[in-house]
Design a protein around this motif. Structure first.
Motif, PDB file in Angstrom:
ATOM      1  N   ILE A  33      15.456  13.135   1.410  1.00 28.78           N
ATOM      2  CA  ILE A  33      15.355  13.136   2.875  1.00 28.78           C
ATOM      3  C   ILE A  33      15.742  14.505   3.421  1.00 28.78           C
ATOM      4  O   ILE A  33      15.054  15.075   4.261  1.00 28.78           O
ATOM      5  CB  ILE A  33      16.233  12.021   3.489  1.00 28.78           C
ATOM      6  N   ARG A  34      16.826  15.042   2.942  1.00 26.21           N
ATOM      7  CA  ARG A  34      17.286  16.354   3.411  1.00 26.21           C
ATOM      8  C   ARG A  34      16.258  17.454   3.124  1.00 26.21           C
ATOM      9  O   ARG A  34      15.954  18.273   3.988  1.00 26.21           O
ATOM     10  CB  ARG A  34      18.626  16.691   2.765  1.00 26.21           C
ATOM     11  N   HIS A  35      15.703  17.450   1.902  1.00 25.14           N
ATOM     12  CA  HIS A  35      14.699  18.458   1.550  1.00 25.14           C
ATOM     13  C   HIS A  35      13.440  18.297   2.407  1.00 25.14           C
ATOM     14  O   HIS A  35      12.871  19.294   2.875  1.00 25.14           O
ATOM     15  CB  HIS A  35      14.321  18.373   0.068  1.00 25.14           C
ATOM     16  N   TYR A  36      13.028  17.054   2.626  1.00 21.86           N
ATOM     17  CA  TYR A  36      11.838  16.818   3.448  1.00 21.86           C
ATOM     18  C   TYR A  36      12.075  17.302   4.873  1.00 21.86           C
ATOM     19  O   TYR A  36      11.214  17.962   5.461  1.00 21.86           O
ATOM     20  CB  TYR A  36      11.437  15.335   3.444  1.00 21.86           C
ATOM     21  N   ALA A  37      13.219  16.981   5.432  1.00 19.48           N
ATOM     22  CA  ALA A  37      13.526  17.400   6.799  1.00 19.48           C
ATOM     23  C   ALA A  37      13.501  18.920   6.930  1.00 19.48           C
ATOM     24  O   ALA A  37      12.954  19.465   7.895  1.00 19.48           O
ATOM     25  CB  ALA A  37      14.888  16.856   7.224  1.00 19.48           C
ATOM     26  N   THR A  38      14.050  19.595   5.932  1.00 26.01           N
ATOM     27  CA  THR A  38      14.087  21.060   5.958  1.00 26.01           C
ATOM     28  C   THR A  38      12.687  21.652   5.821  1.00 26.01           C
ATOM     29  O   THR A  38      12.304  22.546   6.575  1.00 26.01           O
ATOM     30  CB  THR A  38      14.991  21.587   4.819  1.00 26.01           C
ATOM     31  N   SER A  39      11.912  21.148   4.869  1.00 24.71           N
ATOM     32  CA  SER A  39      10.589  21.738   4.613  1.00 24.71           C
ATOM     33  C   SER A  39       9.557  21.355   5.676  1.00 24.71           C
ATOM     34  O   SER A  39       8.701  22.147   6.016  1.00 24.71           O
ATOM     35  CB  SER A  39      10.082  21.351   3.228  1.00 24.71           C
ATOM     36  N   SER A  40       9.654  20.147   6.218  1.00 23.27           N
ATOM     37  CA  SER A  40       8.648  19.694   7.188  1.00 23.27           C
ATOM     38  C   SER A  40       8.925  20.182   8.601  1.00 23.27           C
ATOM     39  O   SER A  40       8.000  20.290   9.400  1.00 23.27           O
ATOM     40  CB  SER A  40       8.576  18.163   7.202  1.00 23.27           C
ATOM     41  N   GLN A  41      10.194  20.440   8.908  1.00 23.86           N
ATOM     42  CA  GLN A  41      10.612  20.804  10.266  1.00 23.86           C
ATOM     43  C   GLN A  41      10.187  19.755  11.295  1.00 23.86           C
ATOM     44  O   GLN A  41       9.998  20.064  12.466  1.00 23.86           O
ATOM     45  CB  GLN A  41      10.051  22.185  10.646  1.00 23.86           C
ATOM     46  N   LEU A  42      10.016  18.515  10.836  1.00 23.60           N
ATOM     47  CA  LEU A  42       9.615  17.417  11.703  1.00 23.60           C
ATOM     48  C   LEU A  42      10.837  16.917  12.482  1.00 23.60           C
ATOM     49  O   LEU A  42      11.850  16.560  11.864  1.00 23.60           O
ATOM     50  CB  LEU A  42       9.022  16.281  10.859  1.00 23.60           C
ATOM     51  N   PRO A  43      10.771  16.914  13.809  1.00 21.45           N
ATOM     52  CA  PRO A  43      11.913  16.429  14.590  1.00 21.45           C
ATOM     53  C   PRO A  43      12.273  14.990  14.189  1.00 21.45           C
ATOM     54  O   PRO A  43      11.410  14.124  14.086  1.00 21.45           O
ATOM     55  CB  PRO A  43      11.411  16.482  16.043  1.00 21.45           C
ATOM     56  N   GLY A  44      13.549  14.752  13.947  1.00 21.96           N
ATOM     57  CA  GLY A  44      14.032  13.424  13.595  1.00 21.96           C
ATOM     58  C   GLY A  44      13.987  13.100  12.121  1.00 21.96           C
ATOM     59  O   GLY A  44      14.544  12.084  11.691  1.00 21.96           O
ATOM     60  N   ALA A  45      13.350  13.940  11.321  1.00 20.50           N
ATOM     61  CA  ALA A  45      13.238  13.661   9.885  1.00 20.50           C
ATOM     62  C   ALA A  45      14.583  13.738   9.180  1.00 20.50           C
ATOM     63  O   ALA A  45      14.758  13.166   8.107  1.00 20.50           O
ATOM     64  CB  ALA A  45      12.241  14.616   9.227  1.00 20.50           C
TER      65      ALA A  45
END
Length: 178
Positions: free
Chosen positions: A66-78
């Protein structure tokens, strides 16, 4: 704003045998702190070291993904994760979810469902095949072994859901039984 019904929440946790629950922005330090609490709990339950390690590893893999996805996607709320560890029928369940791009979520669900159709020998072969793949030098995450490893450790096929929530986003969740 009214106060939350903590007793009702406590009753729900007891009914569903929830040992640990977190909902909020996930960070590296928070993953570590919650992980330490989980390790201490598993130790107090006198769970076999191998099983305790598998439960802990599943927690780490899910939260770091989850943390890696949030960082790489820059998707708000991820970066806002929901993580639950529960115990019932002699089995520990580690579940986590977060907001994803719907297209990313569909690909992930498809990949996870393909593991559900594999037996232990096929999962071992898939793991070894992935292990031999050349690693992208620009990759910010691991070698892509985590999901396969979790499928191998899971006592039942991993369960995943994807709920469309609008604006090409969805809520992805994954549950592993150990």
């Amino acid at each position: 704003m009214s106060s939350p019904d903590l007793y009702g929440l406590r009753e729900r946790f007891e009914k569903d045998n929830i040992l640990l629950c977190f909902n909020g922005p996930i960070s590296r330090s928070l993953i570590e702190e919650i992980g330490n609490a989980l390790k201490n709990y598993l130790k107090s339950e006198q769970l076999s070291p191998a099983s305790a390690l598998d439960v802990f590893a599943a927690y780490i893999e899910l939260t770091q993904n989850i943390r890696h996805y949030a960082t790489s996607s820059q998707l708000p709320g991820a970066d806002t994760a929901t993580v639950i560890v529960s115990h019932y029928d002699g089995c520990y369940s580690v579940a986590a979810g977060n907001i994803v791009r719907a297209s990313d979520g569909r690909k992930l669900v498809e990949r996870i469902e393909s593991f559900a159709n594999m037996d232990k020998a096929e999962l071992k072969t898939a793991y070894k095949t992935q292990l031999r793949q050349p690693r992208d030098a620009d990759a910010v995450t691991g070698a892509g072994l985590g999901l396969i490893d979790m499928a191998r450790k899971s006592s039942k096929p991993m369960e995943t859901t994807l709920k469309e929530i609008g604006n090409d986003t969805a809520y992805f969740s994954l549950s592993i039984k150990i």
